[in-house]
Design a protein around this motif. Structure first.
Motif, PDB file in Angstrom:
ATOM      1  N   ILE A 293     122.621  30.671  24.868  1.00 29.02           N
ATOM      2  CA  ILE A 293     123.527  30.448  25.998  1.00 29.02           C
ATOM      3  C   ILE A 293     124.918  30.122  25.466  1.00 29.02           C
ATOM      4  N   TRP A 294     125.923  30.575  26.222  1.00 29.52           N
ATOM      5  CA  TRP A 294     127.316  30.270  25.914  1.00 29.52           C
ATOM      6  C   TRP A 294     128.008  29.812  27.195  1.00 29.52           C
ATOM      7  N   PRO A 295     129.044  29.008  27.082  1.00 31.10           N
ATOM      8  CA  PRO A 295     129.790  28.601  28.278  1.00 31.10           C
ATOM      9  C   PRO A 295     130.514  29.783  28.904  1.00 31.10           C
ATOM     10  N   VAL A 296     130.626  29.756  30.215  1.00 30.98           N
ATOM     11  CA  VAL A 296     131.328  30.806  30.962  1.00 30.98           C
ATOM     12  C   VAL A 296     132.483  30.154  31.705  1.00 30.98           C
ATOM     13  N   ARG A 297     133.694  30.444  31.241  1.00 33.40           N
ATOM     14  CA  ARG A 297     134.889  29.889  31.874  1.00 33.40           C
ATOM     15  C   ARG A 297     136.037  30.852  31.581  1.00 33.40           C
ATOM     16  N   THR A 298     135.994  31.997  32.218  1.00 34.09           N
ATOM     17  CA  THR A 298     136.894  33.093  31.864  1.00 34.09           C
ATOM     18  C   THR A 298     138.349  32.822  32.203  1.00 34.09           C
ATOM     19  N   LYS A 299     138.629  31.761  32.938  1.00 33.66           N
ATOM     20  CA  LYS A 299     140.042  31.447  33.216  1.00 33.66           C
ATOM     21  C   LYS A 299     140.754  31.031  31.929  1.00 33.66           C
ATOM     22  N   ASP A 300     139.989  30.564  30.946  1.00 34.08           N
ATOM     23  CA  ASP A 300     140.578  30.146  29.677  1.00 34.08           C
ATOM     24  C   ASP A 300     140.650  31.282  28.662  1.00 34.08           C
ATOM     25  N   TYR A 301     139.554  32.061  28.564  1.00 31.19           N
ATOM     26  CA  TYR A 301     139.504  33.162  27.606  1.00 31.19           C
ATOM     27  C   TYR A 301     138.213  33.929  27.843  1.00 31.19           C
ATOM     28  N   TRP A 302     138.039  35.020  27.113  1.00 30.06           N
ATOM     29  CA  TRP A 302     136.780  35.744  27.155  1.00 30.06           C
ATOM     30  C   TRP A 302     135.629  34.791  26.829  1.00 30.06           C
ATOM     31  N   THR A 303     134.437  35.137  27.306  1.00 33.26           N
ATOM     32  CA  THR A 303     133.261  34.381  26.899  1.00 33.26           C
ATOM     33  C   THR A 303     132.971  34.667  25.421  1.00 33.26           C
ATOM     34  N   MET A 304     132.196  33.804  24.790  1.00 30.51           N
ATOM     35  CA  MET A 304     131.775  34.051  23.414  1.00 30.51           C
ATOM     36  C   MET A 304     131.005  35.363  23.329  1.00 30.51           C
ATOM     37  N   ASN A 305     130.212  35.640  24.341  1.00 36.43           N
ATOM     38  CA  ASN A 305     129.439  36.876  24.401  1.00 36.43           C
ATOM     39  C   ASN A 305     130.365  38.086  24.281  1.00 36.43           C
ATOM     40  N   ARG A 306     131.394  38.107  25.121  1.00 35.80           N
ATOM     41  CA  ARG A 306     132.316  39.246  25.116  1.00 35.80           C
ATOM     42  C   ARG A 306     133.119  39.316  23.823  1.00 35.80           C
ATOM     43  N   ALA A 307     133.581  38.180  23.337  1.00 41.09           N
ATOM     44  CA  ALA A 307     134.390  38.155  22.124  1.00 41.09           C
ATOM     45  C   ALA A 307     133.592  38.653  20.924  1.00 41.09           C
ATOM     46  N   ARG A 308     132.314  38.283  20.850  1.00 45.45           N
ATOM     47  CA  ARG A 308     131.460  38.725  19.741  1.00 45.45           C
ATOM     48  C   ARG A 308     131.282  40.233  19.727  1.00 45.45           C
ATOM     49  N   GLY A 309     131.157  40.819  20.933  1.00 51.00           N
ATOM     50  CA  GLY A 309     130.938  42.255  21.029  1.00 51.00           C
ATOM     51  C   GLY A 309     132.204  43.065  20.877  1.00 51.00           C
ATOM     52  N   ALA A 310     133.350  42.483  21.257  1.00 47.64           N
ATOM     53  CA  ALA A 310     134.611  43.223  21.216  1.00 47.64           C
ATOM     54  C   ALA A 310     135.194  43.314  19.814  1.00 47.64           C
ATOM     55  N   SER A 311     134.846  42.367  18.959  1.00 49.80           N
ATOM     56  CA  SER A 311     135.381  42.360  17.600  1.00 49.80           C
ATOM     57  C   SER A 311     134.487  43.180  16.678  1.00 49.80           C
ATOM     58  N   MET A 312     135.024  44.233  16.102  1.00 52.66           N
ATOM     59  CA  MET A 312     134.232  45.026  15.158  1.00 52.66           C
ATOM     60  C   MET A 312     133.993  44.270  13.860  1.00 52.66           C
ATOM     61  N   LEU A 313     134.776  43.222  13.603  1.00 54.80           N
ATOM     62  CA  LEU A 313     134.533  42.404  12.420  1.00 54.80           C
ATOM     63  C   LEU A 313     133.290  41.544  12.596  1.00 54.80           C
ATOM     64  N   ILE A 314     132.916  41.282  13.858  1.00 50.41           N
ATOM     65  CA  ILE A 314     131.717  40.505  14.167  1.00 50.41           C
ATOM     66  C   ILE A 314     130.580  41.438  14.573  1.00 50.41           C
ATOM     67  N   ALA A 315     130.885  42.400  15.450  1.00 50.25           N
ATOM     68  CA  ALA A 315     129.923  43.429  15.865  1.00 50.25           C
ATOM     69  C   ALA A 315     128.613  42.843  16.380  1.00 50.25           C
ATOM     70  N   ASP A 316     128.719  41.767  17.163  1.00 50.56           N
ATOM     71  CA  ASP A 316     127.547  41.150  17.799  1.00 50.56           C
ATOM     72  C   ASP A 316     126.601  40.459  16.820  1.00 50.56           C
ATOM     73  N   ARG A 317     126.994  40.299  15.578  1.00 51.73           N
ATOM     74  CA  ARG A 317     126.115  39.681  14.590  1.00 51.73           C
ATOM     75  C   ARG A 317     126.161  38.156  14.688  1.00 51.73           C
ATOM     76  N   MET A 318     124.989  37.519  14.794  1.00 55.60           N
ATOM     77  CA  MET A 318     124.960  36.072  14.928  1.00 55.60           C
ATOM     78  C   MET A 318     125.278  35.385  13.617  1.00 55.60           C
ATOM     79  N   ASP A 319     124.958  35.990  12.483  1.00 54.88           N
ATOM     80  CA  ASP A 319     125.300  35.357  11.204  1.00 54.88           C
ATOM     81  C   ASP A 319     126.809  35.230  11.048  1.00 54.88           C
TER      82      ASP A 319
END
Length: 272
Positions: free
Chosen positions: A132-158
């Motif tokens: 679970i991650w906090p959802v408060r998009t008025k501040d910024y993308w969710t962690m979920n979205r940020a993890r997927g949007a960055s190709m440097l992270i590419a949804d990897r939890m490590d």
């Protein structure tokens, strides 16, 4: 608000580390277990309702509102919303020939044999993959979205965990710095990186004896100098084997925690 009930089709209460949430009441269009599965929502409530490292209580509750997933009301009566996220990826849906960012990944997966494709692609979505991650998009993308949007992270939890480690240590170079800063109140709940790791059962992504200073990567680290996706077939195989091992290890930690803290719930390890 009326009090939501545990789903009837899953009575009596069982915690099963092998249950595939994708099979639990999927919607007819664009099925998404993080949104559709009632059982996943209740399992999140079960797992994360416990004492924080600060000794304060944390109790995110299932809600009946469509726009909310889990709600935690703190001591100041402030409501915090959390959403579900699958934190391990097979990249099954990332394979698009027309996307130049994933061309190496496409070629890597193309090199798999039939047995490997059956093992690695489109896996079940079990509790060891859920977060679970906090959802408060008025501040910024969710962690979920940020993890997927960055190709440097590419949804990897490590790699995500390395960014979270750098957030606590106030070290530079994190591709997720904007997201972790936007949700710093969430990370403060766990006091420090060790508290975060142990609360969410991420111990198997920490190098033993490193005092929580080194991540056990699915693929060797590159200091975020290349895409997080596997670039060769051998890399993809190494990545998926390490991910599958992590899911099994984390699931076992979760099952042991439920057994210790909820004797009223039947715990099934891999379906038995």
């Amino acid at each position: 608000m009326r009090n939501p009930k545990y789903p009837q089709q899953h009575q009596p209460r069982v915690f099963d580390t092998s249950f595939d949430y994708k099979t639990d009441t999927p919607s007819r269009t664009n099925p998404d277990a993080d949104k559709d599965s009632q059982l996943l929502r209740w399992d999140h409530e079960l797992l994360w309702s416990k004492e924080l490292p600060s000794e304060d209580g944390f109790a995110p509750k299932v809600t009946t509102r469509r726009s909310e997933y889990l709600i935690f009301t703190d001591a100041k009566k402030e409501r915090h919303c959390y959403g579900s996220d699958a934190i391990t990826s097979s990249y099954t849906t990332w394979v698009k020939e027309k996307n130049p960012r994933s061309r190496a990944l496409v070629d890597a997966i193309a090199g798999l044999d039939d047995e490997q494709r059956a093992r690695y692609l489109n896996p079940p979505y079990t509790i060891g993959s859920a977060m679970i991650w906090p959802v408060r998009t008025k501040d910024y993308w969710t962690m979920n979205r940020a993890r997927g949007a960055s190709m440097l992270i590419a949804d990897r939890m490590d790699l995500t965990l390395e960014c979270i480690r750098r957030h606590y240590a106030e070290e530079p170079g994190s591709p997720l710095a904007k997201a972790t800063t936007a949700y710093k109140d969430f990370f403060e709940l766990f006091v420090d990186f060790k508290g975060f790791v142990e609360f969410f059962h991420f111990q198997d992504l920490i190098v033993p004896g490193s005092d929580h200073q080194e991540i056990e990567y699915f693929l060797k680290p590159n200091n975020f100098e290349r895409s997080g996706t596997p670039a060769t077939t051998l890399e993809y195989i190494e990545y998926r084997e390490n991910v599958l091992a992590f899911i099994e290890q984390r699931s076992e930690r979760m099952a042991n925690w439920v057994t210790k803290n909820h004797s009223e719930i039947e715990v099934r390890h891999n379906g038995s």
